[in-house]
Design an enzyme around this catalytic site. Structure first.
Site, PDB file in Angstrom:
ATOM      1  N   ASN A 156       0.803  -1.236   0.000  1.00  0.00           N
ATOM      2  CA  ASN A 156       0.000   0.000   0.000  1.00  0.00           C
ATOM      3  C   ASN A 156       0.832   1.280   0.000  1.00  0.00           C
ATOM      4  O   ASN A 156       0.490   2.263  -0.643  1.00  0.00           O
ATOM      5  CB  ASN A 156      -1.006   0.000   1.160  1.00  0.00           C
ATOM      6  CG  ASN A 156      -0.334  -0.095   2.515  1.00  0.00           C
ATOM      7  OD1 ASN A 156       0.712  -0.705   2.669  1.00  0.00           O
ATOM      8  ND2 ASN A 156      -0.937   0.511   3.507  1.00  0.00           N
ATOM      9  N   GLY A 232       1.558  -5.975   7.438  1.00  0.00           N
ATOM     10  CA  GLY A 232       0.639  -6.660   6.532  1.00  0.00           C
ATOM     11  C   GLY A 232      -0.569  -7.187   7.265  1.00  0.00           C
ATOM     12  O   GLY A 232      -1.006  -6.600   8.254  1.00  0.00           O
ATOM     13  N   SER A 233      -1.098  -8.318   6.798  1.00  0.00           N
ATOM     14  CA  SER A 233      -2.368  -8.807   7.341  1.00  0.00           C
ATOM     15  C   SER A 233      -2.168  -9.636   8.607  1.00  0.00           C
ATOM     16  O   SER A 233      -1.121 -10.246   8.808  1.00  0.00           O
ATOM     17  CB  SER A 233      -3.089  -9.659   6.297  1.00  0.00           C
ATOM     18  OG  SER A 233      -2.436 -10.908   6.177  1.00  0.00           O
ATOM     19  N   THR A 236      -1.392 -13.408   7.845  1.00  0.00           N
ATOM     20  CA  THR A 236       0.020 -13.689   7.528  1.00  0.00           C
ATOM     21  C   THR A 236       0.866 -13.623   8.793  1.00  0.00           C
ATOM     22  O   THR A 236       1.786 -14.431   8.978  1.00  0.00           O
ATOM     23  CB  THR A 236       0.552 -12.678   6.484  1.00  0.00           C
ATOM     24  OG1 THR A 236      -0.311 -12.699   5.360  1.00  0.00           O
ATOM     25  CG2 THR A 236       1.959 -13.020   6.032  1.00  0.00           C
ATOM     26  N   ALA A 237       0.535 -12.674   9.672  1.00  0.00           N
ATOM     27  CA  ALA A 237       1.297 -12.519  10.919  1.00  0.00           C
ATOM     28  C   ALA A 237       1.187 -13.761  11.798  1.00  0.00           C
ATOM     29  O   ALA A 237       2.141 -14.136  12.476  1.00  0.00           O
ATOM     30  CB  ALA A 237       0.798 -11.305  11.679  1.00  0.00           C
ATOM     31  N   GLU A 254       3.065  -5.166  12.465  1.00  0.00           N
ATOM     32  CA  GLU A 254       2.136  -4.040  12.342  1.00  0.00           C
ATOM     33  C   GLU A 254       1.043  -4.488  11.390  1.00  0.00           C
ATOM     34  O   GLU A 254       1.282  -4.670  10.197  1.00  0.00           O
ATOM     35  CB  GLU A 254       2.873  -2.790  11.832  1.00  0.00           C
ATOM     36  CG  GLU A 254       2.127  -1.507  12.177  1.00  0.00           C
ATOM     37  CD  GLU A 254       1.126  -1.111  11.098  1.00  0.00           C
ATOM     38  OE1 GLU A 254      -0.094  -1.316  11.314  1.00  0.00           O
ATOM     39  OE2 GLU A 254       1.548  -0.611  10.056  1.00  0.00           O
ATOM     40  N   CYS A 288      -3.453   1.380   6.542  1.00  0.00           N
ATOM     41  CA  CYS A 288      -3.916   0.662   7.736  1.00  0.00           C
ATOM     42  C   CYS A 288      -4.548   1.606   8.753  1.00  0.00           C
ATOM     43  O   CYS A 288      -5.273   1.180   9.643  1.00  0.00           O
ATOM     44  CB  CYS A 288      -2.777  -0.126   8.361  1.00  0.00           C
ATOM     45  SG  CYS A 288      -1.348   0.895   8.719  1.00  0.00           S
ATOM     46  N   GLU A 469       6.950   0.957  17.028  1.00  0.00           N
ATOM     47  CA  GLU A 469       8.062   1.519  16.278  1.00  0.00           C
ATOM     48  C   GLU A 469       8.087   3.019  16.509  1.00  0.00           C
ATOM     49  O   GLU A 469       7.051   3.617  16.779  1.00  0.00           O
ATOM     50  CB  GLU A 469       7.911   1.185  14.788  1.00  0.00           C
ATOM     51  CG  GLU A 469       8.058  -0.305  14.521  1.00  0.00           C
ATOM     52  CD  GLU A 469       7.622  -0.713  13.123  1.00  0.00           C
ATOM     53  OE1 GLU A 469       7.102   0.137  12.377  1.00  0.00           O
ATOM     54  OE2 GLU A 469       7.810  -1.890  12.782  1.00  0.00           O
TER      55      GLU A 469
END
Length: 488
Positions: A156, A232-233, A236-237, A254, A288, A469
């Site tokens: 993105n 990302g999503s 996936t995390a 994140e 996001c 972060e």
């Protein structure tokens, strides 16, 4: 055709300071035309192995440089990106579908600033020291880089989010193997061309292109990569967490958001409406931090809705390279389909679509007929349990619903699995503080949106991620701390 594939841009992996061709490639599309415009390496275990080896080899020399030496190199890299700003912006817009205006004013300047910011912050970190006079002991801490950092960034905000990871990682003295999204790899590849000139030693930054399932997995599973930073999503995390558990890796994740905007009846609508349009539809809603649930106090609900929809209808969607356009194309055909399906589901549940998808027609220039475009879409009369109010849509779709009391809206705003960002609109200072304290959200903006100070922690609660972060937070993540005790 063969002639066509000759003219396509072909990317190569950047390993140990050299561009290395790959044995197989993936097609990458221009979202605003629907045409293939570049070939991206389909890397796997072998390529990741080579990149990790290069990063390991470069680590001793890079980690022993002083913060000042690293800082100067980061600043030089920032200079070079800024000198090439227009070329980077054009490439980002073409590759991602975002407007040229957004790429020029947000993505690329921020990518350069990420290097400048960490080039500066790395010079100002201090370690701790305590004294135990009665024991005759002094304790102090020392921090050292962790090693090879595995960095996985999304499609993105491609260069913006990739540099937000690379900059602190190398500023702290780590070396890097990064994998951008296979859908938006061009600006990462362009940046590789600047590394040598900036004085980045070979192997300090390695970029391996490919899919999450192949290249990403190989990186996450590699025993010599002790640390993974991923944006990302949530799905996936979860996989990354499982795969890295046997290696005890440190993770910064994140993830998504289902971010509420809470608009009280004393909000200044002249500020609130234009900002909430941006927070809903900027970058095609593919951020996001975008607000996709707008709670409006009943007293101003109908006025807000009328003005909000009228302004949404004025947004111009079309060719991203047209500087007058507000919204470009969505990232892919599949993603557009997914976002449209949410609108269909809402309709099936009896919600009202006030503008956008399925309501207004979209006129596109001849060259963009096959692009992945969608109008800003506003949904109302939707229940809190609806998937449109619970799941991250990640497109130009926002739901507007009324509320009555402060107590009620806090409960409803918190009633999702995510907790990344929230915005509150009110001119009552006491209320602003009360609501901000009670929202389950890593970031709360009041009477504004997306105003960031990079010194401060960034990240989410609940399913929106793990870790933070920012200046201090990134430094802590990308270094290993040691406590040393001396008896004298």
């Amino acid at each position: 055709t063969m002639a066509q594939s000759k003219s396509l841009l072909v990317l190569e992996n950047f390993i140990g300071g050299k561009f290395v061709p790959c044995s197989s490639y993936i097609d990458s599309y221009n979202p605003s035309t629907g045409d293939v415009y570049c070939k991206v390496p389909d890397s796997g275990k072998e390529e990741v192995e080579a990149a990790v080896k290069a990063a390991k080899d470069a680590f001793p020399v890079w980690s022993s440089k002083s913060p000042l030496e690293r800082s100067q190199i980061l600043n030089k890299l920032a200079d070079l990106i800024e000198q090439d700003l227009e070329a980077f912006a054009q490439a980002e817009s073409k590759d991602q579908g975002k407007t040229i205006t957004f790429a020029r004013t947000v993505d690329i300047p921020r990518a350069a600033y990420n290097f400048r910011f960490f080039a500066s912050s790395i010079l100002h970190h201090v370690t701790e020291c305590t004294e135990m006079a009665t024991m005759g002991c002094v304790h102090y801490t020392s921090r050292a880089p962790v090693g090879v950092a595995g960095l996985i960034s999304p499609w993105n905000l491609p260069l913006y989010l990739l540099t937000w990871k690379i900059a602190p990682a190398i500023a702290c003295g780590n070396t890097v193997v990064a994998k951008p999204s296979e859908m938006t790899s061009v600006t990462a590849w362009m940046m590789c061309k600047l590394m040598e000139k900036a004085g980045v030693p070979h192997g300090v930054v390695n970029i391996v292109f490919g899919t999450g399932a192949k290249a990403g997995e190989a990186l996450v599973c590699h025993p010599d990569v002790p640390l993974i930073s991923f944006t990302g999503s949530t799905l996936t995390a979860q996989r990354i967490t499982e795969k890295s558990a046997p290696h005890c890796k440190r993770l910064s994740l994140e993830l998504g958001g289902k971010n509420p905007a809470i608009i009280f009846d004393d909000a200044d609508l002249s500020q609130c409406i234009p900002t909430t349009l941006r927070s809903s539809f900027a970058n095609q809603g593919e951020i996001c931090l975008c607000t996709s649930r707008i709670f409006v106090q009943r007293g101003i609900y109908s006025e807000f809705l009328k003005r909000f929809v009228a302004e949404a209808k004025k947004w111009k969607t079309g060719n991203p390279s047209d500087p007058t356009v507000n919204m470009g194309a969505l990232i892919s055909k599949e993603h557009l389909e997914k976002v449209r399906n949410y609108v269909k589901k809402a309709q099936a549940e009896g919600a009202k679509i006030l503008c956008g998808e399925g309501v207004d027609s979209l006129a596109l220039p001849p060259g963009n007929q096959k692009g992945y475009f969608m109008l800003p879409t506003v949904i109302t009369e939707v229940k809190d349990e609806s998937c449109c109010m619970q799941e991250e849509i990640f497109g130009p779709v926002t739901c507007v619903v009324p509320f009555d009391t402060e107590e009620e809206v806090i409960k409803r705003a918190n009633g999702v699995k995510y907790g990344l960002a929230a915005t509150v609109w009110s001119s009552n200072v006491g209320r602003v503080h009360r609501v901000a304290h009670r929202l389950q959200s890593g970031l709360v903006w009041t009477n504004c949106w997306l105003v960031r100070d990079l010194n401060l922690p960034f990240g989410g609660m609940k399913a929106s991620g793990i870790g933070r972060e920012g200046a201090k937070d990134s430094y802590e993540f990308f270094t290993e701390v040691k406590t040393i005790t001396i008896k004298h």
